[in-house]
Write a protein that holds these residues in place. Structure first.
Motif, PDB file in Angstrom:
ATOM      1  N   ILE A  91      31.135 -24.780  16.437  1.00 31.84           N
ATOM      2  CA  ILE A  91      31.739 -24.755  17.767  1.00 31.84           C
ATOM      3  C   ILE A  91      30.681 -25.163  18.781  1.00 31.84           C
ATOM      4  O   ILE A  91      29.526 -24.738  18.706  1.00 31.84           O
ATOM      5  CB  ILE A  91      32.303 -23.369  18.093  1.00 31.84           C
ATOM      6  CG1 ILE A  91      33.439 -23.025  17.127  1.00 31.84           C
ATOM      7  CG2 ILE A  91      32.797 -23.299  19.532  1.00 31.84           C
ATOM      8  CD1 ILE A  91      34.013 -21.632  17.293  1.00 31.84           C
ATOM      9  N   LEU A  92      31.078 -25.977  19.739  1.00 32.97           N
ATOM     10  CA  LEU A  92      30.183 -26.452  20.790  1.00 32.97           C
ATOM     11  C   LEU A  92      30.015 -25.390  21.866  1.00 32.97           C
ATOM     12  O   LEU A  92      30.995 -24.850  22.381  1.00 32.97           O
ATOM     13  CB  LEU A  92      30.760 -27.729  21.413  1.00 32.97           C
ATOM     14  CG  LEU A  92      30.007 -28.314  22.590  1.00 32.97           C
ATOM     15  CD1 LEU A  92      28.613 -28.782  22.184  1.00 32.97           C
ATOM     16  CD2 LEU A  92      30.799 -29.468  23.200  1.00 32.97           C
ATOM     17  N   LEU A  93      28.769 -25.093  22.223  1.00 34.48           N
ATOM     18  CA  LEU A  93      28.458 -24.195  23.330  1.00 34.48           C
ATOM     19  C   LEU A  93      27.614 -24.943  24.345  1.00 34.48           C
ATOM     20  O   LEU A  93      26.703 -25.699  23.976  1.00 34.48           O
ATOM     21  CB  LEU A  93      27.676 -22.967  22.859  1.00 34.48           C
ATOM     22  CG  LEU A  93      28.477 -21.931  22.098  1.00 34.48           C
ATOM     23  CD1 LEU A  93      28.361 -22.190  20.615  1.00 34.48           C
ATOM     24  CD2 LEU A  93      27.977 -20.563  22.443  1.00 34.48           C
ATOM     25  N   LEU A  94      27.908 -24.707  25.621  1.00 38.30           N
ATOM     26  CA  LEU A  94      27.161 -25.308  26.728  1.00 38.30           C
ATOM     27  C   LEU A  94      26.487 -24.206  27.525  1.00 38.30           C
ATOM     28  O   LEU A  94      27.052 -23.124  27.701  1.00 38.30           O
ATOM     29  CB  LEU A  94      28.116 -26.077  27.649  1.00 38.30           C
ATOM     30  CG  LEU A  94      29.045 -27.101  27.004  1.00 38.30           C
ATOM     31  CD1 LEU A  94      29.971 -27.696  28.056  1.00 38.30           C
ATOM     32  CD2 LEU A  94      28.254 -28.182  26.302  1.00 38.30           C
ATOM     33  N   ARG A 134      25.648 -17.602  34.636  1.00 39.21           N
ATOM     34  CA  ARG A 134      24.784 -18.422  33.770  1.00 39.21           C
ATOM     35  C   ARG A 134      24.939 -17.956  32.330  1.00 39.21           C
ATOM     36  O   ARG A 134      24.155 -17.146  31.856  1.00 39.21           O
ATOM     37  CB  ARG A 134      23.349 -18.336  34.251  1.00 39.21           C
ATOM     38  CG  ARG A 134      23.170 -18.953  35.641  1.00 39.21           C
ATOM     39  CD  ARG A 134      21.734 -18.971  36.021  1.00 39.21           C
ATOM     40  NE  ARG A 134      21.001 -19.727  35.018  1.00 39.21           N
ATOM     41  CZ  ARG A 134      20.290 -20.810  35.258  1.00 39.21           C
ATOM     42  NH1 ARG A 134      20.209 -21.268  36.463  1.00 39.21           N
ATOM     43  NH2 ARG A 134      19.664 -21.420  34.292  1.00 39.21           N
ATOM     44  N   VAL A 135      25.957 -18.461  31.682  1.00 39.68           N
ATOM     45  CA  VAL A 135      26.282 -18.045  30.311  1.00 39.68           C
ATOM     46  C   VAL A 135      26.399 -19.260  29.408  1.00 39.68           C
ATOM     47  O   VAL A 135      26.562 -20.384  29.870  1.00 39.68           O
ATOM     48  CB  VAL A 135      27.615 -17.256  30.269  1.00 39.68           C
ATOM     49  CG1 VAL A 135      27.516 -15.980  31.080  1.00 39.68           C
ATOM     50  CG2 VAL A 135      28.785 -18.105  30.743  1.00 39.68           C
ATOM     51  N   TRP A 136      26.306 -19.002  28.110  1.00 40.15           N
ATOM     52  CA  TRP A 136      26.618 -19.997  27.095  1.00 40.15           C
ATOM     53  C   TRP A 136      28.100 -19.862  26.774  1.00 40.15           C
ATOM     54  O   TRP A 136      28.597 -18.748  26.585  1.00 40.15           O
ATOM     55  CB  TRP A 136      25.809 -19.743  25.833  1.00 40.15           C
ATOM     56  CG  TRP A 136      24.392 -20.211  25.909  1.00 40.15           C
ATOM     57  CD1 TRP A 136      23.323 -19.504  26.366  1.00 40.15           C
ATOM     58  CD2 TRP A 136      23.890 -21.477  25.494  1.00 40.15           C
ATOM     59  NE1 TRP A 136      22.188 -20.253  26.275  1.00 40.15           N
ATOM     60  CE2 TRP A 136      22.507 -21.471  25.735  1.00 40.15           C
ATOM     61  CE3 TRP A 136      24.483 -22.616  24.949  1.00 40.15           C
ATOM     62  CZ2 TRP A 136      21.699 -22.564  25.439  1.00 40.15           C
ATOM     63  CZ3 TRP A 136      23.677 -23.701  24.658  1.00 40.15           C
ATOM     64  CH2 TRP A 136      22.297 -23.674  24.894  1.00 40.15           C
ATOM     65  N   GLU A 166      26.433 -29.894  35.392  1.00 39.34           N
ATOM     66  CA  GLU A 166      26.804 -28.472  35.449  1.00 39.34           C
ATOM     67  C   GLU A 166      26.100 -27.656  34.365  1.00 39.34           C
ATOM     68  O   GLU A 166      26.123 -26.429  34.406  1.00 39.34           O
ATOM     69  CB  GLU A 166      28.316 -28.298  35.253  1.00 39.34           C
ATOM     70  CG  GLU A 166      29.175 -28.911  36.316  1.00 39.34           C
ATOM     71  CD  GLU A 166      30.650 -28.754  35.986  1.00 39.34           C
ATOM     72  OE1 GLU A 166      31.074 -27.623  35.651  1.00 39.34           O
ATOM     73  OE2 GLU A 166      31.372 -29.751  36.044  1.00 39.34           O
ATOM     74  N   HIS A 167      25.518 -28.331  33.363  1.00 35.74           N
ATOM     75  CA  HIS A 167      24.937 -27.650  32.219  1.00 35.74           C
ATOM     76  C   HIS A 167      23.528 -28.144  31.937  1.00 35.74           C
ATOM     77  O   HIS A 167      23.205 -29.300  32.196  1.00 35.74           O
ATOM     78  CB  HIS A 167      25.818 -27.860  30.981  1.00 35.74           C
ATOM     79  CG  HIS A 167      27.206 -27.371  31.186  1.00 35.74           C
ATOM     80  ND1 HIS A 167      28.213 -28.181  31.670  1.00 35.74           N
ATOM     81  CD2 HIS A 167      27.753 -26.156  31.018  1.00 35.74           C
ATOM     82  CE1 HIS A 167      29.318 -27.476  31.784  1.00 35.74           C
ATOM     83  NE2 HIS A 167      29.070 -26.245  31.391  1.00 35.74           N
ATOM     84  N   SER A 168      22.695 -27.244  31.379  1.00 37.52           N
ATOM     85  CA  SER A 168      21.311 -27.608  31.096  1.00 37.52           C
ATOM     86  C   SER A 168      21.092 -28.017  29.648  1.00 37.52           C
ATOM     87  O   SER A 168      20.171 -28.773  29.351  1.00 37.52           O
ATOM     88  CB  SER A 168      20.386 -26.438  31.429  1.00 37.52           C
ATOM     89  OG  SER A 168      20.739 -25.297  30.652  1.00 37.52           O
ATOM     90  N   GLU A 169      21.909 -27.498  28.729  1.00 38.30           N
ATOM     91  CA  GLU A 169      21.745 -27.827  27.318  1.00 38.30           C
ATOM     92  C   GLU A 169      23.012 -27.486  26.549  1.00 38.30           C
ATOM     93  O   GLU A 169      23.919 -26.847  27.074  1.00 38.30           O
ATOM     94  CB  GLU A 169      20.532 -27.106  26.719  1.00 38.30           C
ATOM     95  CG  GLU A 169      20.521 -25.620  26.936  1.00 38.30           C
ATOM     96  CD  GLU A 169      19.198 -24.968  26.564  1.00 38.30           C
ATOM     97  OE1 GLU A 169      18.607 -25.337  25.525  1.00 38.30           O
ATOM     98  OE2 GLU A 169      18.770 -24.084  27.301  1.00 38.30           O
TER      99      GLU A 169
END
Length: 145
Positions: A22-25, A32-34, A101-104
């Motif tokens: 599953i993809l998590l951002l 600030r959550v994954w 919107e996302h760092s990784e």
């Protein structure tokens, strides 16, 4: 014509699932959550169009929406009452182009989330292990049809 009073916002979440992962951002803005990609719907936007738009904007992926996993309603700090629909989505590839919107991002299996990567789910404002279990169960049920 009378004025319409809105009672809540509507949002969508896409559990992007491929080959058991599953993809998590990682969000840059509060909370600030994954978690999986998603966001609020535009006014009068069809939720299916909304989830495709959100995933495309946040990851660069064009996905096939498999179906609804869950519907959630509750109060979210800073937003108010929110109705959220979670979908299972299949991508054509794992080639991610992150939005600002996302760092990784990361692809994780349910087993990895349960064991060595549990810190991804440690924020109480974020997604919990049960959400990912539900997504995987839905994906497995579809595969057995």
């Amino acid at each position: 014509m009378s004025d319409v009073m809105l009672t809540h916002s509507a949002a969508v979440t896409g559990f992007v699932y491929q080959n058991g992962d599953i993809l998590l951002l990682n969000r840059l803005n509060p909370p600030r959550v994954w978690g999986p990609p998603g966001g609020r719907l535009e006014p009068a936007e069809n939720p299916l169009d909304g989830i495709r738009r959100e995933i495309l904007e946040e990851t660069g992926l064009t996905v096939d929406v498999q179906g609804v996993i869950d519907v959630w309603f509750g109060n979210v700090a800073g937003i108010g009452e929110l109705l959220s629909i979670s979908y299972l989505c299949k991508p054509p590839s794992r080639e991610i182009r992150l939005s600002d919107e996302h760092s990784e991002f990361t692809w994780l299996s349910l087993e990895q989330l349960r064991s060595s990567h549990r810190h991804f789910l440690s924020n109480p404002e974020g997604f919990q292990l049960e959400n990912f279990i539900q997504a995987e169960q839905y994906a497995k049920a579809l595969a057995n049809l």
